[in-house]
Design a protein around this motif. Structure first.
Motif, PDB file in Angstrom:
ATOM      1  N   ILE A 239       0.461  -1.131   0.052  1.00 25.87           N
ATOM      2  CA  ILE A 239       0.030   0.125   0.103  1.00 25.87           C
ATOM      3  C   ILE A 239       1.141   1.604  -0.035  1.00 25.87           C
ATOM      4  O   ILE A 239       1.595   0.861   1.074  1.00 25.87           O
ATOM      5  N   ASP A 240       1.044   2.136  -1.170  1.00 25.22           N
ATOM      6  CA  ASP A 240       2.154   2.367  -1.608  1.00 25.22           C
ATOM      7  C   ASP A 240       2.368   3.709  -0.087  1.00 25.22           C
ATOM      8  O   ASP A 240       3.664   4.069   0.073  1.00 25.22           O
ATOM      9  N   ASP A 241       1.400   4.396  -0.313  1.00 16.80           N
ATOM     10  CA  ASP A 241       1.466   6.040   0.891  1.00 16.80           C
ATOM     11  C   ASP A 241       2.062   5.069   1.815  1.00 16.80           C
ATOM     12  O   ASP A 241       2.743   5.633   2.883  1.00 16.80           O
ATOM     13  N   VAL A 242       1.284   3.991   2.487  1.00 17.56           N
ATOM     14  CA  VAL A 242       1.635   3.167   3.922  1.00 17.56           C
ATOM     15  C   VAL A 242       3.287   3.174   3.742  1.00 17.56           C
ATOM     16  O   VAL A 242       3.884   3.153   4.829  1.00 17.56           O
ATOM     17  N   ARG A 243       3.625   2.302   2.949  1.00 17.86           N
ATOM     18  CA  ARG A 243       4.621   1.918   2.810  1.00 17.86           C
ATOM     19  C   ARG A 243       5.660   3.047   3.057  1.00 17.86           C
ATOM     20  O   ARG A 243       6.994   3.271   3.381  1.00 17.86           O
ATOM     21  N   ALA A 244       5.759   3.789   1.980  1.00 19.91           N
ATOM     22  CA  ALA A 244       6.307   5.130   2.349  1.00 19.91           C
ATOM     23  C   ALA A 244       7.138   5.976   3.304  1.00 19.91           C
ATOM     24  O   ALA A 244       7.348   6.154   3.255  1.00 19.91           O
ATOM     25  N   THR A 245       5.967   5.773   4.102  1.00 17.95           N
ATOM     26  CA  THR A 245       6.250   6.128   5.921  1.00 17.95           C
ATOM     27  C   THR A 245       6.718   5.180   6.852  1.00 17.95           C
ATOM     28  O   THR A 245       7.359   5.231   8.070  1.00 17.95           O
ATOM     29  N   TYR A 246       6.521   3.633   6.308  1.00 20.53           N
ATOM     30  CA  TYR A 246       7.439   2.784   7.380  1.00 20.53           C
ATOM     31  C   TYR A 246       8.432   2.260   6.080  1.00 20.53           C
ATOM     32  O   TYR A 246       7.711   1.169   5.534  1.00 20.53           O
ATOM     33  N   SER A 247      10.049   2.509   5.887  1.00 18.46           N
ATOM     34  CA  SER A 247      10.618   1.988   5.221  1.00 18.46           C
ATOM     35  C   SER A 247      11.674   1.644   5.367  1.00 18.46           C
ATOM     36  O   SER A 247      12.579   2.274   5.077  1.00 18.46           O
ATOM     37  N   PRO A 248      12.211   0.075   5.959  1.00 16.26           N
ATOM     38  CA  PRO A 248      13.223   0.385   6.314  1.00 16.26           C
ATOM     39  C   PRO A 248      14.306  -0.265   4.930  1.00 16.26           C
ATOM     40  O   PRO A 248      13.909  -0.392   4.408  1.00 16.26           O
ATOM     41  N   TRP A 249      15.122  -0.103   4.964  1.00 15.70           N
ATOM     42  CA  TRP A 249      16.631  -0.871   4.269  1.00 15.70           C
ATOM     43  C   TRP A 249      16.469  -2.107   4.189  1.00 15.70           C
ATOM     44  O   TRP A 249      16.359  -3.091   5.107  1.00 15.70           O
ATOM     45  N   ARG A 250      16.056  -2.451   3.354  1.00 17.31           N
ATOM     46  CA  ARG A 250      15.120  -4.051   3.468  1.00 17.31           C
ATOM     47  C   ARG A 250      16.578  -4.567   3.199  1.00 17.31           C
ATOM     48  O   ARG A 250      16.289  -5.943   3.899  1.00 17.31           O
ATOM     49  N   ASN A 251      17.609  -4.606   2.478  1.00  9.38           N
ATOM     50  CA  ASN A 251      18.439  -5.108   2.642  1.00  9.38           C
ATOM     51  C   ASN A 251      19.359  -5.549   3.811  1.00  9.38           C
ATOM     52  O   ASN A 251      20.695  -6.135   3.516  1.00  9.38           O
ATOM     53  N   GLY A 252      19.244  -4.216   4.634  1.00 12.84           N
ATOM     54  CA  GLY A 252      19.821  -4.434   5.714  1.00 12.84           C
ATOM     55  C   GLY A 252      19.308  -4.710   6.796  1.00 12.84           C
ATOM     56  O   GLY A 252      20.690  -4.845   8.198  1.00 12.84           O
ATOM     57  N   MET A 253      19.104  -5.858   6.864  1.00 17.95           N
ATOM     58  CA  MET A 253      17.934  -6.151   8.189  1.00 17.95           C
ATOM     59  C   MET A 253      18.239  -7.592   8.625  1.00 17.95           C
ATOM     60  O   MET A 253      18.249  -8.170   9.156  1.00 17.95           O
ATOM     61  N   GLY A 254      18.538  -8.438   7.694  1.00 20.39           N
ATOM     62  CA  GLY A 254      18.746  -9.538   7.335  1.00 20.39           C
ATOM     63  C   GLY A 254      18.937 -10.873   6.105  1.00 20.39           C
ATOM     64  O   GLY A 254      19.044 -10.403   5.211  1.00 20.39           O
ATOM     65  N   ASN A 255      17.964 -12.065   6.951  1.00 21.22           N
ATOM     66  CA  ASN A 255      18.368 -13.270   5.681  1.00 21.22           C
ATOM     67  C   ASN A 255      17.007 -12.569   5.218  1.00 21.22           C
ATOM     68  O   ASN A 255      16.187 -12.929   5.251  1.00 21.22           O
ATOM     69  N   ILE A 256      16.939 -11.790   3.945  1.00 20.65           N
ATOM     70  CA  ILE A 256      15.961 -11.490   3.421  1.00 20.65           C
ATOM     71  C   ILE A 256      15.765 -12.323   2.342  1.00 20.65           C
ATOM     72  O   ILE A 256      14.618 -12.139   1.798  1.00 20.65           O
TER      73      ILE A 256
END
Lengths: 325, 308, 541
Positions: C427-444
């Motif tokens: 849901i793009d509008d909400v995702r824009a306010t919750y975007s951690p750096w995806r690849n920085g988190m671990g086992n993606i």
């Protein structure tokens, strides 16, 4: 109320306060207390950290706090200062820092004082206000933003000057690799940003001058220029001296953004833009060594301190009232 | 001795019309020079992104647009809260710091104060020497509890020795000591003397210091970076701007090393006109507050207006 | 004056001592609570063989510092509600995230680490300021080797041996693993990013062009390359610059060199040459000064020539603007050839984003070394009071798809919706306010694929990255900490010459000898000697 009390002639004002030392300093102490406590906590307490400059800073993992790390790190004497003098670049950055600051100090007194006096002579008050407001505007902006403006003019692709050169069919200057104009650009940028602010300081000082002094001078038949020379300037003397002394104290510190952001961190310009602060920053970015940067800072401060004491001593000799302490 | 002059006498003594014209031109040119970039920022912030791409920054863009503004407000729901934070911090911080500065400077200005020399040096010394970032951080965070709260954005900036010295200079050059002597003889207490006698005379000076303080609080972002990490609703406006700015710079610097990660991230970053929008959003409020301070600074401007 | 000075000095000393004393005391008390963490092997042995159930564990709060996030406070609160409910259920942990951003992470974490802040887990890697190897050496991270079998058993098997190998470093407590590496885009492959739409407009046969350029180290120097740029310039007009990208990447592509982990951060001065077609083949592992090789000279001359021809924008030649400019050109398709460090599947994303046909021309086979293996990691801070629990959390995060999805993508129905086929749509509008750096988190690789990625995305992703060959110098890490004086000088010399030379802004005929002389003066030889000595020792042991 008491505001209208004194009607003394300031030109006949005695130099020294005549009555004896104040008997009850307690009330005045309470006035100094808030700031003094703040200084004690936020400035003097952390000063223990100065020893960092003489330590090989290593973490003590069994108890990894800054203080225990500091205590457990080895003393290395002046080792942390070495990196500043390792190569020939040292000469360049010290030369640049000093040369630019000397120019800034001189022009930073002459131009704002002149502007303040001129503003004071503008008879239309709203014009004076408008000018003064406009002159203050650059001070609102950070160096990064200033670098955008400059870039908008001299950018090698989008810049307005570049576009004009292209339209005229001439050679396009690559400003960010051509050293020649940069000393002027830097001096101008610094003045542009700070003149308005310093002018305000002098202007407030002029505003604070008791008008009876001008009246007395006018009655004695002094011309406008004589009034400026014999009334305005002497009254600004204290402010000029204080600002001079304080700027001399910062003569080894450069305004980082001016030398880093404004030339867009361009390598080809280092010979004219490298100053102590940018050198230390670039060094810190690769080593992350806080001991080295604090050593550099300490060196700048000690040298500045010596300069400030010298400047203060000279000012004191000439005019004891205008010295800082 | 001093005769209360009338304005018309003095005006006879103003500079010649020719000289005044020269003054108008010199100051006018410089003032123009100062304001042009500002106009430029505003124009860029209203320029269409496509226009910047094709003809670069220009005073006359090919197309106008409010996209960047709309983007900013949509992208940053935090922006209104940050406006409030900035205003709150600036008002409280300016009032407190100016008050403390005036008190301390007054003490330094009193030549009859026994410990004047000590307190003078006590503040001056900190202008030159400091303990550095980390020790100060530890004292603030661990000793004083300046962490994730408004106090962390205000307290570390309350005192500036430079301002103290300037304020003392203002007192020195505009308030005659006889005035205090007289007030003391009249039985006025110290605080009364300061606020009722000294401060009104030194009004331009106090207003100048207040202005400088207000700018410091309004423009600060570093404190937020250090002390506001978990409770980011407290971020002031300038911190929001710097965060965006730093993000862009960081990715530029690191992209050579980070590879694909940086490239994908950088693609999400705001555009040129958005950055200018943020500059406008930051500068306009403080610029609007400027005349308030200026009223006092320029109050006595030009010799004609008599005061005191 | 002297009296005042003496008084002040005395005061500072007293205060300083008081501060030290006070601080020392505080730390001693915290020390008393610590033995458990300092000897994890014994405490591990005392516990049951299996990790206890959540109800048997004391409730703890873990503070974790992420990098590169774009998360608003409201969104964070909302997602954390679900995350914490889940975590309490599983391991009785409450998570307090610190959403570091690209811009503030470096300053803030370095200060927090130096100040001994109360944070349990830090993001770290080999390019951030809290550089993994340096901070492990200095003792900021807890060594994990002894704790892993007990608290991270699943983690040990989930992450491939090769990646664990990359995470090994010579830290304060000896060689070992000091952080959990992320199973993400763990390989490097350099590419030319080609605007195939424009190339076709110029009358080229795109596939033939790619075929001849692909894996061809001489492509950069070929007439074909120059001719294409010239045609594009003629076609698009005077101020069109067909070659954009990162000069640093041009250099790596055109000379076939890899980044050395531990080379000066952001100021590369060392090179490691490898076989671009078969990265694992040993062509004589040696570290050389990047700028003193004939390959570099050839590259710099060529780039200067291309720049003089008007193919490279001045924006590309400045370190501060190069990346922004590339982004801007990429978005509008205003380029012919650009440099790219490949990310799996990126040509499809780019084609969609830019509205042109983007094709990638690989210039080497994908390879792995410490630089790609240490691209994102999570380290447990030495100040953590619950290192075991922190590791249990990292174990869960990297092996439990539900937790990873929750933390990385947010809550279903809030930031994304599930599709019938098992993919998700944001849901793009909400995702824009919750975007951690995806690849920085671990086992993606545990994440559900998005609709655009397609159902088999992660399989293809894994297949690509797992095929990467390991460079002969393996996961070598240079330790230049003893040469920090030289490093400071070298960094400044690099700043003055390096980038602009690689971008073709300056003439190598005059500048390169000057540059080399300055590097010599700044002590490059010392760094080289140390590097080769360490490399020999690494390869021998």
């Amino acid at each position: 109320m008491s505001r209208r009390l004194p009607e003394t002639n300031p030109s006949a004002r005695p130099n020294r306060y005549r009555f004896s030392k104040y008997k009850k300093p307690l009330v005045l102490l309470t006035m100094a207390a808030p700031t003094a406590i703040w200084l004690l906590l936020l400035r003097y307490l952390p000063m223990g950290g100065i020893v960092l400059a003489f330590k090989d800073y290593k973490v003590n993992p069994r108890n990894p706090s800054f203080i225990s790390n500091l205590i457990n790190s080895k003393w290395v004497g002046l080792n942390n200062f070495k990196f500043l003098f390792m190569t020939d670049d040292a000469k360049i950055m010290f030369r640049n820092t000093l040369a630019y600051n000397i120019v800034f100090i001189i022009l930073g007194i002459v131009i704002p004082v002149a502007f303040a006096i001129m503003l004071n002579e503008v008879t239309k008050k709203f014009v004076a206000k408008a000018y003064q407001t406009m002159m203050f505007f650059p001070y609102f902006l950070s160096w990064v933003v200033v670098s955008y403006f400059l870039n908008a003019f001299i950018d090698g692709q989008y810049g307005m000057i570049t576009a004009m050169q292209r339209a005229a069919g001439g050679d396009v200057t690559n400003w960010y690799t051509t050293m020649g104009p940069w000393p002027y650009i830097i001096v101008f940028a610094n003045l542009w940003k700070n003149v308005g602010y310093t002018t305000v300081l002098y202007l407030s000082a002029i505003t604070g001058i008791d008008s009876t002094q001008y009246e007395a001078a006018a009655i004695d038949g002094a011309s406008k220029w004589q009034q400026i020379w014999y009334v305005t300037i002497p009254n600004l003397r204290t402010m000029i001296c204080i600002l001079f002394i304080m700027n001399v104290g910062k003569i080894f510190n450069a305004d980082f953004g001016l030398f880093y952001s404004v030339p867009m961190n361009s390598g080809a310009l280092y010979p004219v833009t490298q100053v102590i602060d940018t050198y230390v920053y670039r060094a810190f970015m690769v080593t992350g060594d806080i001991a080295k940067s604090s050593a550099a800072g300490l060196l700048q401060n000690v040298l500045g301190f010596i300069c400030i004491l010298t400047a203060n001593g000279i000012v004191k000799k000439i005019d004891a009232d205008s010295s800082m302490f | 001795m001093a005769v209360k002059g009338k304005k018309k006498n003095l005006r006879l003594n103003s500079v010649s019309p020719g000289a005044e014209a020269v003054i108008y031109v010199i100051l006018g040119l410089f003032a123009l020079c100062c304001i042009i970039p500002f106009v430029f920022v505003i124009i860029i912030s209203f320029s269409a992104e496509s226009s910047i791409r094709s003809i670069g920054y220009s005073f006359i863009p090919q197309a106008w647009s409010t996209d960047a503004f709309r983007y900013a407000f949509r992208k940053l729901p935090q922006i209104w809260r940050s406006y409030f934070n900035s205003i709150f911090i600036t008002v409280v911080g300016t009032a407190l710091s100016t008050f403390m500065c005036a008190l301390y400077a007054y003490v330094l200005y009193r030549p009859d104060f026994k410990f004047r020399g000590f307190f003078n040096f006590f503040s001056f010394f900190t202008m030159i020497f400091g303990g550095g970032l980390v020790p100060t951080y530890i004292v603030c965070k661990q000793v004083l509890g300046l962490n994730e709260n408004y106090a962390a954005l205000i307290v570390p900036l309350l005192v500036n020795p430079f301002n103290i010295i300037i304020m003392r200079t203002f007192f020195k050059s505009s308030v005659p000591l006889e005035l205090i002597e007289a007030a003391t003889i009249d039985g006025s207490g110290e605080y009364n003397t300061l606020f009722r006698v000294v401060a009104p005379i030194a009004k331009p000076g106090v207003a100048t210091i207040a202005l400088l303080n207000a700018l410091v609080f309004w423009n600060d972002w570093y404190l937020s970076l250090l002390y506001i990490q978990r409770n980011k609703v407290l971020q002031p406006l300038q911190a929001l701007l710097m965060e965006l700015q730093n993000n862009v710079e960081y990715l530029s610097r690191m992209s050579g090393q980070m590879g694909a990660a940086a490239i994908n991230e950088a693609a999400k970053m705001p555009t040129q006109s958005l950055r200018m929008v943020l500059v406008v959003l930051i500068v306009v409020p403080i610029a609007c507050a400027y005349p308030f301070f200026q009223r006092y600074i320029v109050a006595g401007l030009s010799v004609g207006s008599v005061k005191g | 004056m002297k009296k005042i000075l003496a008084m002040l000095l005395a005061l500072v000393m007293v205060l300083g001592l008081a501060a030290c004393g006070g601080g020392g005391d505080a730390n001693q008390t915290s020390d008393a609570n610590k033995p458990a963490e300092n000897t994890p092997d014994t405490s591990g042995g005392n516990k049951q063989d299996d990790v206890p159930a959540a109800s048997d564990l004391d409730p703890v709060t873990l503070r974790i510092w992420f990098h590169g996030s774009n998360v608003s406070p409201e969104a964070s609160n909302k997602v954390m509600e679900s995350v914490n409910a889940y975590l309490q259920d599983k391991i009785n942990v409450t998570l307090e995230p610190i959403w570091g951003t690209w811009g503030d992470f470096d300053t803030a974490t370095v200060t927090a680490l130096a100040g001994g802040d109360d944070v349990d887990i830090y993001f770290t890697c080999n390019w951030s300021a809290n550089e993994y190897n340096k901070y492990a050496r200095d003792g900021y991270w807890v060594k994990l080797d002894d704790m892993l079998p007990t608290y991270g058993a699943e983690l040990l098997t989930t992450i491939p041996e090769g990646i664990w190998e990359c995470a090994k470093t010579n830290g304060y407590d000896g060689v070992g693993v000091y952080a959990v590496p992320a199973l993400k885009d763990t390989a490097t492959q350099n590419c030319w990013d080609l605007n195939a739409t424009l190339l076709a407009e110029l009358g080229y046969d795109v596939d033939a062009f790619i075929a001849s350029a692909s894996m061809n180290p001489d492509f950069y120097y070929s007439d074909e390359f120059e001719e294409a740029l010239q045609k594009a310039k003629d076609y698009k007009g005077g101020d069109f610059y067909p070659l954009v990208g990162e000069p640093v990447v041009f250099e790596r592509i055109a000379t076939g060199t890899a980044i050395i982990t531990g080379d000066l951060n952001g100021a590369p001065v060392l090179s490691y040459y490898y076989d671009v077609e078969h990265p694992a083949t040993d062509i004589g592992s040696k570290i050389v000064c990047k700028y003193a090789t004939p390959e570099f000279k050839k590259f710099a001359e060529r780039t200067y020539y291309l720049s003089q021809k008007g193919f490279i924008s001045p924006q590309t030649q400045n370190v501060d603007t190069a990346n922004n400019y590339r982004e801007a050109c990429a978005k509008t398709g205003d380029y012919l050839i650009s440099s790219q460090s490949y990310a799996f599947g990126c040509e499809l994303d780019y084609s969609r984003e830019r509205g042109i046909d983007v094709r990638m021309i690989p210039t080497d086979a994908p390879y792995m070394d410490a630089t790609s293996g240490q691209g994102a990691m999570m380290a447990i801070s030495a100040t953590s009071k619950n290192p075991e629990r922190a590791l249990m959390f990292l174990n869960l995060l990297n092996t439990d798809p539900e937790l990873m999805t929750l933390l990385n993508y947010g809550v279903e129905g809030y930031t994304y919706n599930k599709n019938a086929d098992g993919t998700i749509t944001f849901i793009d509008d909400v995702r824009a306010t919750y975007s951690p750096w995806r690849n920085g988190m671990g086992n993606i690789r545990q994440l559900p694929p998005t609709a655009e990625e397609g159902l088999d995305y992660w399989d293809r992703f894994s297949a690509y990255y797992d095929s990467a060959e390991v460079l002969p110098y393996g996961s070598f890490i240079l330790d230049a900490s003893e040469l920090s004086n030289e490093a400071t000088a070298l960094a400044n010399v690099y700043g003055q010459y390096g980038f602009q030379l690689m971008g073709g802004a300056t003439n190598p005929d005059t500048v390169l000898p000057e540059f080399l002389a300055k590097l010599e003066e700044a002590g490059i030889q010392k760094l080289l000697d140390a590097a080769n000595e360490q490399l020999a020792a690494y390869l021998a042991g």
